[in-house]
Write an enzyme that holds these catalytic residues in place. Structure first.
Site, PDB file in Angstrom:
ATOM      1  N   TRP A 149      51.486  35.844  32.105  1.00  0.00           N
ATOM      2  CA  TRP A 149      51.651  34.687  32.991  1.00  0.00           C
ATOM      3  C   TRP A 149      50.415  33.793  32.976  1.00  0.00           C
ATOM      4  CZ3 TRP A 149      49.354  34.004  38.117  1.00  0.00           C
ATOM      5  CH2 TRP A 149      48.458  35.019  38.482  1.00  0.00           C
ATOM      6  N   ASP A 150      49.341  34.297  32.397  1.00  0.00           N
ATOM      7  CA  ASP A 150      48.113  33.507  32.256  1.00  0.00           C
ATOM      8  C   ASP A 150      48.393  32.168  31.579  1.00  0.00           C
ATOM      9  OD1 ASP A 150      47.603  36.210  32.618  1.00  0.00           O
ATOM     10  OD2 ASP A 150      45.814  36.236  31.376  1.00  0.00           O
ATOM     11  N   GLU A 172      45.939  43.344  41.596  1.00  0.00           N
ATOM     12  CA  GLU A 172      46.450  44.609  41.075  1.00  0.00           C
ATOM     13  C   GLU A 172      45.758  45.828  41.705  1.00  0.00           C
ATOM     14  OE1 GLU A 172      47.816  42.847  36.726  1.00  0.00           O
ATOM     15  OE2 GLU A 172      45.874  43.830  36.934  1.00  0.00           O
ATOM     16  N   LYS A 193      41.155  42.365  43.555  1.00  0.00           N
ATOM     17  CA  LYS A 193      40.724  42.206  42.165  1.00  0.00           C
ATOM     18  C   LYS A 193      40.616  40.723  41.791  1.00  0.00           C
ATOM     19  CE  LYS A 193      42.057  43.553  37.452  1.00  0.00           C
ATOM     20  NZ  LYS A 193      43.182  43.985  36.602  1.00  0.00           N
ATOM     21  N   GLN A 194      41.575  39.949  42.260  1.00  0.00           N
ATOM     22  CA  GLN A 194      41.571  38.523  41.936  1.00  0.00           C
ATOM     23  C   GLN A 194      42.291  37.758  43.030  1.00  0.00           C
ATOM     24  OE1 GLN A 194      44.314  39.146  38.422  1.00  0.00           O
ATOM     25  NE2 GLN A 194      45.027  37.140  39.033  1.00  0.00           N
TER      26      GLN A 194
END
Length: 767
Positions: free
Chosen positions: A358-359, A489, A601-602
């Protein structure tokens, strides 16, 4: 402590001094590619120390059977491996019968690597004392041609410094290679034919299972004391073909080997004529010669930089970082082939497998839309349309019906091939990024034609998925989405991830809106699509019911949307109180401990605030940023850029700058201690976004470009270009203000800090 051996330079990546401990890291950092193939910066000559040999061909992969979980219903049977391809760069060097090997040399001086990003070439030079006392000097220059993208070229110059010697240079091809990350140690390649013809060699091989046919080829010439050296009879084994150039070199004499190599593949040629195709391209490039090819390379890169460069004054490390990112993005994907996409490691390593995440939609499409023409971004969207049937199959395997589409988390051909259940089954927000990219493409380019031609079918499949994936909670009286993994994640199998629920609602609403637009403006396409999808008003009414009644977890106490239902049940200790010795968490903590922690994580909730910032006030962004950022460890390469953009929007330029440095130098400074595995290619587009959308504040509002430019304190100025609807706009930001220069034939109005500015072609306007 981050690594800091890369010499700061505006246009080059430079390493000085030989250190065996950083060979693998440098193999990643000095990687080269041309969109069709790429390779790590492995040595041409023998190297017996730790190394990660890697050459890769775009679109060629192997379905490696998964090691875990394949027995679960709906679980992918394989993990698509980016394949380590036959090696064509090798040139073994033997001097008086002893191999040149920097790992065994008693002394290595004046060692230097340079990756010249402005001109697109890589060079390594050194002086070495071999165990037999012979002193040599070498300069090796290599590049992969952008114009002739099946070919790379090497010039290997070897000088003997202290005595007369006998030298043998042995250029070779080798198909006896393995992936670093093979699950079962399978043989990935089957070598079918080895041919030697004078100064040329060819190895035909096909991949097991996927059966991609390839021809790895080479041609080599050598010159010593300004005279041609003829090769002796070629040597062949089951997986290797080599030439040998034997010569005597006087002290101070030089041997120069020129080698051309590369791949022809059946994706582009008749599989029975791959050697013929290889000979044709070798004829072409050998006639041009190494120096001529290099000149062509310099021009091709000059053309790329003309549009895509971001120039920064006053901060060499920041300048080097952004150019490294832009360079690697262009090495990975040039937009010429809609069958290809942008893998997270590009051509620099094998981790993650697959070529598409999906990046691409979330981070890369904005970069390619703005720095190339809109056709490049359209090809990336067409790639997803071409995989729609596979996305429907993927959803069917999980029990969804009626044309619901779940795009894969990781893919090569549209089929899901990720082998971690919590991502394969649960990280379903990826569907939303694909719909958002369709919206984003139209918003930026103004090209609506993609939606009636292809995009609406994709939106229908995605809306059907969200409708079926949500379920009505009698307890809450609303629709919920259970058992998911959001962008963060470090939380798996959670209920009502806010970002996932929000993007699901938006996807349904956007699909309904586009159905109405196509019905009104493109009746023939509408009729075709309804006939193909069997969509009814009754079905869309059911979709709308889900969207209108979606549940979003919210904390009145904190005044923020909760990342997921159970977030406040965690022990909310900020990252600032974590000992540095325990970072990165994914290398120091058990997975169980990570999942129970509050650490992010992000960007997760904040990813939604980035995509849909016009849905929220600046004050709401501030509250959410201040609540979530202290728990964010940024151990995903995709995290710092989003935070940089949002910090800039909040006027926190010091923080925005720190996040920018982290995203732009993530690999150069090896923040995550893993650069030897390959570079973080897709997040590099986020670095570009950090400047253009963050510092310059570029947005599309009411169909016009808007800017709210700011300048980091350490910078004197920065400038970049945007291709907006086939008009090129150059933006320059200095301490005094900002200026805008338009290229094209028609005027354009933009807004700067809320004020309308009318630009005429050829004029520069200060604002």
């Amino acid at each position: 402590m981050n690594q800091d051996y890369i010499v700061p330079d505006e246009w080059s990546i430079i390493e000085e001094g030989f250190d065996k401990n950083r060979v693998k890291s440098s193999e990643s950092l000095f990687s080269i590619g041309n969109g069709a193939m790429g390779q790590r910066a492995n040595f041409e000559e023998t190297y017996s120390g730790p190394t990660f040999q890697g050459s890769y061909i775009a679109g060629v992969y192997y379905p490696d059977k998964t090691r875990v979980g394949w027995w679960k219903n709906g679980y992918p049977e394989y993990f698509a491996k980016v394949l380590n391809a036959p090696n064509w760069i090798g040139i073994d060097i033997s001097i008086d019968g002893e191999p040149l090997d920097l790992n065994t040399c008693t002394k290595v001086d004046n060692y230097r690597r340079e990756l010249n990003m402005k001109e697109g070439w890589y060079q390594r030079s050194f002086e070495a004392t071999m165990p037999n006392g012979i002193e040599v000097k070498a300069v090796v220059t290599r590049f992969l041609s952008l114009k002739y993208d099946e070919v790379g070229a090497i010039k290997y110059e070897l000088e003997v410094l202290n005595k007369d010697v006998g030298v043998a240079a042995m250029p070779y091809l080798d198909s006896g290679i393995k992936n670093e990350d093979s699950n079962w140690d399978d043989q990935f390649w089957n070598t079918t034919n080895i041919v030697a013809d004078g100064s040329r060699g060819f190895i035909e091989a096909h991949t097991m299972k996927t059966n991609f046919a390839t021809c790895t080829f080479m041609m080599a010439t050598a010159e010593a004391h300004n005279e041609q050296v003829k090769p002796s009879s070629p040597q062949k084994t089951d997986t290797k073909v080599s030439l040998t150039f034997d010569t005597a070199l006087k002290k101070g004499g030089k041997l120069t080997v020129i080698k051309y190599g590369g791949y022809t593949v059946d994706r582009n040629h008749d599989k029975n004529k791959l050697i013929e195709a290889a000979n044709e391209v070798l004829d072409k490039v050998s006639a041009i010669g190494f120096d001529g090819l290099l000149q062509t390379q310099k021009k091709a890169w000059a053309d790329i930089w003309q549009m895509s460069d971001i120039a920064i004054k006053g901060d060499v490390k920041a300048q080097q970082g952004i150019r490294f990112n832009i360079f690697q993005l262009n090495q990975t994907y040039l937009g010429t082939d809609s069958r290809l996409n942008i893998g997270p490691k590009g051509f620099t390593g094998e981790k993650y497998g697959g070529s598409t995440y999906w990046d691409t939609e979330a981070y890369c499409i904005p970069f390619y839309m703005a720095t190339k023409n809109q056709e490049v971004a359209r090809r990336l969207l067409k790639y997803r349309y071409n995989h729609l049937e596979k996305a429907i199959e993927n959803a069917q395997k999980l029990g969804f019906e009626n044309g619901a589409a779940l795009y894969p988390m990781v893919t090569m051909n549209g089929e899901e091939c990720h082998n971690e259940w919590e991502i394969t089954f649960e990280e379903i927000h990826r569907n939303g990024a694909i719909a958002f990219a369709i919206y984003n493409y139209f918003r930026f380019t103004g090209d609506y034609s993609y939606i009636p031609e292809m995009g609406l079918e994709v939106l229908i499949g995605i809306a059907r998925f969200w409708h079926q994936r949500a379920n009505f909670s009698e307890h809450k009286g609303q629709y919920v989405i259970l058992g998911v993994t959001g962008p963060n994640e470090y939380e798996n199998n959670v209920n009502n991830n806010w970002y996932t629920n929000y993007i699901a609602k938006w996807c349904i609403e956007y699909a309904i809106e586009q159905l109405e637009k196509v019905k009104e403006g493109y009746p023939d396409d509408y009729k075709r699509i309804i006939g193909k999808t069997h969509l009814t008003e009754t079905e869309t009414e059911k979709w709308k019911k889900v969207a209108d009644n979606m549940y979003f977890p919210y904390s009145k106490e904190h005044g923020v949307y909760l990342q997921q239902d159970g977030f406040l049940d965690k022990e909310l200790i900020p990252v600032s109180e974590l000992p540095k010795s325990e970072r990165p968490l994914n290398q120091k903590w058990s997975w169980d401990r990570i999942l129970r922690s509050p650490y992010i994580k992000q960007a997760d909730t904040l990813q939604g605030f980035y995509f849909f910032e016009d849905h929220f006030t600046k004050e709401e962004l501030r509250k959410h940023f201040d609540f979530y950022e202290p728990f964010t460890v940024h151990e995903s390469s995709l995290s710092p850029c989003v935070h940089s953009i949002q910090a800039a929007k909040l006027g926190r330029m010091d923080q925005a700058y720190q996040f920018y440095l982290r995203t732009s130098r993530l690999d150069l400074d090896d923040y995550n201690k893993e650069v030897e595995e390959g570079l973080h290619i897709t997040s590099m587009a986020g670095t570009w976004m950090s400047i253009v959308e963050g510092f310059a504040g570029m947005r599309i509002i009411e169909d016009k470009l808007n800017f709210t430019p700011q300048l980091p304190e350490k910078w004197e100025a920065y400038s970049f270009k945007i291709n907006f609807r086939n008009r090129i706009l150059k933006v320059t930001v200095t301490k005094e203000g900002s200026s805008y220069e338009l290229t094209g034939t028609e005027e354009m109005s933009i807004r700067v800090n809320g004020q309308r500015v009318v630009l005429k072609p050829g004029e520069t306007i200060q604002a």
